[in-house]
Motif scaffolding. Structure first.
Motif, PDB file in Angstrom:
ATOM      1  N   GLU A 154     -16.314  -3.241  27.808  1.00  0.00           N
ATOM      2  CA  GLU A 154     -17.135  -2.534  28.794  1.00  0.00           C
ATOM      3  C   GLU A 154     -17.562  -3.427  29.946  1.00  0.00           C
ATOM      4  OE1 GLU A 154     -18.230  -4.261  25.897  1.00  0.00           O
ATOM      5  OE2 GLU A 154     -19.194  -2.470  25.093  1.00  0.00           O
ATOM      6  N   GLU A 155     -17.793  -4.724  29.673  1.00  0.00           N
ATOM      7  CA  GLU A 155     -18.187  -5.608  30.751  1.00  0.00           C
ATOM      8  C   GLU A 155     -17.040  -5.839  31.728  1.00  0.00           C
ATOM      9  OE1 GLU A 155     -17.261  -6.622  27.750  1.00  0.00           O
ATOM     10  OE2 GLU A 155     -17.236  -8.807  27.530  1.00  0.00           O
ATOM     11  N   GLY A 156     -15.795  -5.887  31.202  1.00  0.00           N
ATOM     12  CA  GLY A 156     -14.640  -6.059  32.072  1.00  0.00           C
ATOM     13  C   GLY A 156     -14.404  -4.836  32.936  1.00  0.00           C
ATOM     14  N   GLU A 157     -14.555  -3.660  32.355  1.00  0.00           N
ATOM     15  CA  GLU A 157     -14.359  -2.428  33.113  1.00  0.00           C
ATOM     16  C   GLU A 157     -15.386  -2.321  34.229  1.00  0.00           C
ATOM     17  OE1 GLU A 157     -14.532   1.494  34.564  1.00  0.00           O
ATOM     18  OE2 GLU A 157     -16.171   0.635  33.377  1.00  0.00           O
ATOM     19  N   LEU A 158     -16.640  -2.687  33.942  1.00  0.00           N
ATOM     20  CA  LEU A 158     -17.684  -2.651  34.965  1.00  0.00           C
ATOM     21  C   LEU A 158     -17.401  -3.676  36.063  1.00  0.00           C
ATOM     22  CD1 LEU A 158     -20.416  -1.700  36.056  1.00  0.00           C
ATOM     23  CD2 LEU A 158     -21.510  -3.397  34.557  1.00  0.00           C
ATOM     24  N   GLN A 159     -17.045  -4.887  35.667  1.00  0.00           N
ATOM     25  CA  GLN A 159     -16.771  -5.926  36.664  1.00  0.00           C
ATOM     26  C   GLN A 159     -15.523  -5.616  37.483  1.00  0.00           C
ATOM     27  OE1 GLN A 159     -17.278 -10.109  35.240  1.00  0.00           O
ATOM     28  NE2 GLN A 159     -18.214  -9.166  33.435  1.00  0.00           N
ATOM     29  N   TYR A 160     -14.582  -4.894  36.914  1.00  0.00           N
ATOM     30  CA  TYR A 160     -13.401  -4.482  37.667  1.00  0.00           C
ATOM     31  C   TYR A 160     -13.804  -3.551  38.810  1.00  0.00           C
ATOM     32  CZ  TYR A 160      -8.579  -2.923  38.470  1.00  0.00           C
ATOM     33  OH  TYR A 160      -7.356  -2.644  39.023  1.00  0.00           O
ATOM     34  N   ARG A 161     -14.720  -2.637  38.526  1.00  0.00           N
ATOM     35  CA  ARG A 161     -15.221  -1.750  39.575  1.00  0.00           C
ATOM     36  C   ARG A 161     -16.020  -2.531  40.618  1.00  0.00           C
ATOM     37  NH1 ARG A 161     -18.875   1.657  37.105  1.00  0.00           N
ATOM     38  NH2 ARG A 161     -18.308   1.255  34.934  1.00  0.00           N
ATOM     39  N   MET A 162     -16.790  -3.508  40.148  1.00  0.00           N
ATOM     40  CA  MET A 162     -17.556  -4.332  41.080  1.00  0.00           C
ATOM     41  C   MET A 162     -16.630  -5.165  41.961  1.00  0.00           C
ATOM     42  SD  MET A 162     -20.750  -5.541  38.665  1.00  0.00           S
ATOM     43  CE  MET A 162     -22.061  -4.371  38.266  1.00  0.00           C
ATOM     44  N   MET A 163     -15.540  -5.672  41.370  1.00  0.00           N
ATOM     45  CA  MET A 163     -14.554  -6.415  42.157  1.00  0.00           C
ATOM     46  C   MET A 163     -14.004  -5.549  43.280  1.00  0.00           C
ATOM     47  SD  MET A 163     -10.814  -7.840  41.000  1.00  0.00           S
ATOM     48  CE  MET A 163     -10.200  -6.135  41.003  1.00  0.00           C
ATOM     49  N   LYS A 164     -13.736  -4.289  42.985  1.00  0.00           N
ATOM     50  CA  LYS A 164     -13.207  -3.382  43.992  1.00  0.00           C
ATOM     51  C   LYS A 164     -14.216  -3.131  45.119  1.00  0.00           C
ATOM     52  CE  LYS A 164      -9.822  -0.883  41.159  1.00  0.00           C
ATOM     53  NZ  LYS A 164      -8.711  -1.087  42.109  1.00  0.00           N
ATOM     54  N   LYS A 165     -15.477  -3.400  44.849  1.00  0.00           N
ATOM     55  CA  LYS A 165     -16.514  -3.281  45.877  1.00  0.00           C
ATOM     56  C   LYS A 165     -16.787  -4.607  46.578  1.00  0.00           C
ATOM     57  CE  LYS A 165     -17.512   1.083  45.204  1.00  0.00           C
ATOM     58  NZ  LYS A 165     -17.351   2.115  46.265  1.00  0.00           N
ATOM     59  N   GLY A 166     -15.961  -5.612  46.271  1.00  0.00           N
ATOM     60  CA  GLY A 166     -16.072  -6.881  46.978  1.00  0.00           C
ATOM     61  C   GLY A 166     -16.906  -7.940  46.285  1.00  0.00           C
TER      62      GLY A 166
END
Length: 263
Positions: free
Chosen positions: A195-207
């Motif tokens: 779950e932490e990777g999935e959340l950080q993946y979305r955050m990465m897409k936001k820069g």
């Protein structure tokens, strides 16, 4: 998503507890013992524990205690804490961790003086001082990336420098409130692991960058908050869910067949 509460302190520490009463108590005490020079709150979200946690923590005036009537998983519990958090930064901390220094202050000072679009973690250690896994890599969402990883496997060795990584371990995530505003909270469909990777993946897409810094010192009694059985039971289920969420259907079918044969 817009968080409901206004900012009126520096850091909100969120701990999800599930039948780890003694570990959580020790974690809370380590926070209080070592944190200085900033305003903070400790939010403990209890995922329907049955080990006496409710009786102990609901009378603990040092914390904000939230009792959940169900065990919805790690991400679900953190989301309940995020809903009431009032800090400029959210520090998501495993119940099986212990702070050895003013780790929260170190994260806060570094975050305030560097790129605001960054998620932070540190180099975790075991209780005997050896290195604990502190960073990971996102799954390979394309066949091209999968082949590249076979040809050149990822390096998981720590170098103890302040450096950017793909994904910070979920045991200690220091997150600007704005990152949640922009990318959203945890996916409640993921019960445990990934779950932490999935959340950080979305955050990465936001820069947002993801960085490890070496000044905070935290012990992670890895696995004590869940146990090895849960790792095997939920790990693959979560992994396949995340792959399906981000892969195209044909690539996902190939991945599903790969894991089916491998297992």
């Amino acid at each position: 998503m817009a968080l409901k509460n206004s900012i009126n302190m520096d850091v909100s520490v969120i701990i999800v507890n599930y039948n780890t009463c003694d570990l959580t108590s020790a974690c809370i005490q380590s926070i209080i013992d070592h944190t200085n020079g900033l305003s903070y709150e400790i939010i403990v979200v209890d995922n329907a524990s049955t080990d006496g946690s409710k009786e102990r923590f609901e009378i603990d005036t040092r914390i904000k205690y939230i009792y959940s009537g169900k065990n919805g998983g790690f991400g679900y519990g953190n989301n309940r804490g995020i809903e009431v958090a009032k800090g400029e930064y959210l520090f998501l901390l495993n119940s099986d961790t212990l702070l050895l220094n003013d780790a929260i202050g170190e994260f806060f000072k570094y975050a305030k003086s560097h790129n605001p679009k960054t998620i932070y973690g540190c180099y975790l250690r075991s209780d005997n001082g050896s290195y604990r896994d502190s960073f990971f890599y996102f799954p390979a969402f394309t066949i091209k990336d999968f082949i590249k990883r076979i040809v050149k496997p990822h390096n998981y060795q720590p170098d103890y420098t302040n450096r950017e990584v793909e994904c910070i371990c979920g045991a200690d995530m220091f997150i600007p409130r704005q990152a949640i505003e922009e990318a959203g909270v945890f996916d409640d469909n993921i019960f445990l692991y990934g779950e932490e990777g999935e959340l950080q993946y979305r955050m990465m897409k936001k820069g947002y960058r993801r960085m490890l810094i070496n000044s905070p010192q935290i012990v992670h009694l890895e696995g004590e908050s869940s146990g090895n059985t849960a790792r095997y039971k939920y790990g693959m289920k979560s992994h396949l869910y995340i792959l399906k969420k981000y892969m195209n259907p044909i690539t996902y079918l190939c991945a599903w067949l790969y894991y089916k044969i491998r297992i």
